[in-house]
Write an enzyme that holds these catalytic residues in place. Structure first.
Site, PDB file in Angstrom:
ATOM      1  N   HIS A 180      -0.467  52.873  54.605  1.00  0.00           N
ATOM      2  CA  HIS A 180       0.552  52.018  53.982  1.00  0.00           C
ATOM      3  C   HIS A 180       1.927  52.477  54.436  1.00  0.00           C
ATOM      4  O   HIS A 180       2.766  51.695  54.805  1.00  0.00           O
ATOM      5  CB  HIS A 180       0.427  52.055  52.464  1.00  0.00           C
ATOM      6  N   GLU A 204       8.656  48.904  56.983  1.00  0.00           N
ATOM      7  CA  GLU A 204       8.412  50.319  56.682  1.00  0.00           C
ATOM      8  C   GLU A 204       9.423  51.207  57.416  1.00  0.00           C
ATOM      9  O   GLU A 204       9.891  52.208  56.879  1.00  0.00           O
ATOM     10  CB  GLU A 204       6.978  50.717  57.060  1.00  0.00           C
ATOM     11  N   HIS A 214      11.723  53.295  54.997  1.00  0.00           N
ATOM     12  CA  HIS A 214      11.328  54.704  54.921  1.00  0.00           C
ATOM     13  C   HIS A 214      11.576  55.483  56.213  1.00  0.00           C
ATOM     14  O   HIS A 214      12.025  56.622  56.176  1.00  0.00           O
ATOM     15  CB  HIS A 214       9.849  54.809  54.531  1.00  0.00           C
TER      16      HIS A 214
END
Ligand SMILES: *[C@@H]1O[C@H](CO)[C@@H](O)[C@H](O)[C@H]1NC(C)=O
Ligand SMILES: *[C@@H]1O[C@H](CO)[C@@H](O)[C@H](O)[C@H]1NC(C)=O
Ligand SMILES: *[C@@H]1O[C@H](CO)[C@@H](O)[C@H](O)[C@H]1NC(C)=O
Length: 272
Positions: A91, A138, A142
């Site tokens: 993920h 993502e 992040h």
């Protein structure tokens, strides 16, 4: 050409011209210095107060089980598990307590061209067949916060490292070795699952579940907390990163936990 020349002839005397040129250069240097100061101050502010950029100590390595991912996905999304996906998938790799550190670092498909095959297998999106969009999100959310660490300092390093972690912290291997296999009928105790991962990784990962419409507690995600050197067991974080929109929550420790098989025909209802 002749226009330029005639323009030059109409300039003030050549000494005046030199003085003006010098003033312009000085003005330019001064404004550069000023911009630089403003720029530095801006980042100091952002660094310390807003993002704590690179102050983070831990990161969460988060893996998803495709067999239950679609169970809880809103109907407006098209959920699809490709044929070639047969394992726990990534993920994300999330530095703790920071997000969206830099929207200025764009991710391009060419950044990932050497990793794309591996990423499609182990970091796919099951929503609307849009893996690149998933990777891009993502990366911005992040990856841009992780990029201050040398081994994560570019898109290819960040995604490549996550792929290595997926091999190293292999949930498939850990569960298979312990005889914990996907099943529609068999359920597992919290102790079985977490004990297995404790002995495999020497740390208790967070097990996350959803409840299906029959009221089963269904395992969907596992979060392993890592130090910056990628060893497991980092504790130094607030845990404030759990997005409130996520339907996942820690598994109920006293319930029977289901680990459903992957069902590509009816992914929202893997055990019809
Ligand atoms: C999903 O996307 C991939 C790559 O863009 C493509 O090869 C594949 O055919 C798509 N699958 C479906 C079902 O649309
Ligand atoms: C990784 O970092 C942590 C925290 O700094 C430290 O306690 C641990 O010993 C390190 N592990 C390795 C294998 O270097
Ligand atoms: C956890 O599971 C047990 C056993 O199924 C149940 O009695 C209890 O209400 C559940 N707790 C929560 C918070 O859902």
């Amino acid at each position: 050409m002749s226009n330029v020349n005639s323009g030059a002839r109409s300039l003030p005397g050549s000494d005046d011209y030199k003085v003006m040129a010098l003033l312009c250069v000085l003005l330019l240097l001064w404004s550069c210095a000023l911009t630089d100061t403003v720029y530095k101050d801006f980042w100091k502010e952002e660094d310390k107060q807003k993002f704590g950029f690179c102050d983070w100590k831990c990161m969460l390595f988060v893996q998803l089980w495709p067999g239950s991912f679609c169970v809880f996905l809103e109907k407006r999304f098209d959920c699809m598990i490709p044929e070639y996906v047969n394992t726990w998938t990534i993920h994300g790799l999330w530095p703790s307590d920071v997000m969206n550190c830099c929207s200025c670092w764009h991710l391009f498909q060419s950044d990932l061209q050497n990793l794309e095959t591996q990423l499609s297998l182990y970091w796919p999106s099951f929503i609307n067949n849009a893996s690149f969009i998933f990777w891009k999100n993502e990366w911005h959310k992040h990856g841009s916060c992780a990029a201050c660490v040398e081994t994560l300092g570019s898109p290819s390093k960040y995604f490549g490292t996550a792929l290595k972690l997926h091999t190293f912290y292999s949930l498939d291997k850990a569960f298979q070795t312990a005889g914990i296999v996907p099943s529609c009928d068999r359920s597992y105790s919290y102790k079985d699952l977490s004990g297995t991962l404790l002995s495999a990784f020497r740390e208790f990962p967070e097990l996350q579940c959803v409840m299906d419409k029959e009221g089963h507690e269904v395992l969907v995600q596992v979060k392993i907390s890592l130090h910056r050197n990628f060893s497991a067991g980092c504790k130094d974080f607030q845990g404030a990163l759990n997005p409130s929109s996520s339907p996942y929550r820690p598994c109920n420790k006293t319930a029977n936990i289901y680990y459903f098989p992957i069902n590509r025909k009816t992914p929202r209802d893997p055990c019809p």
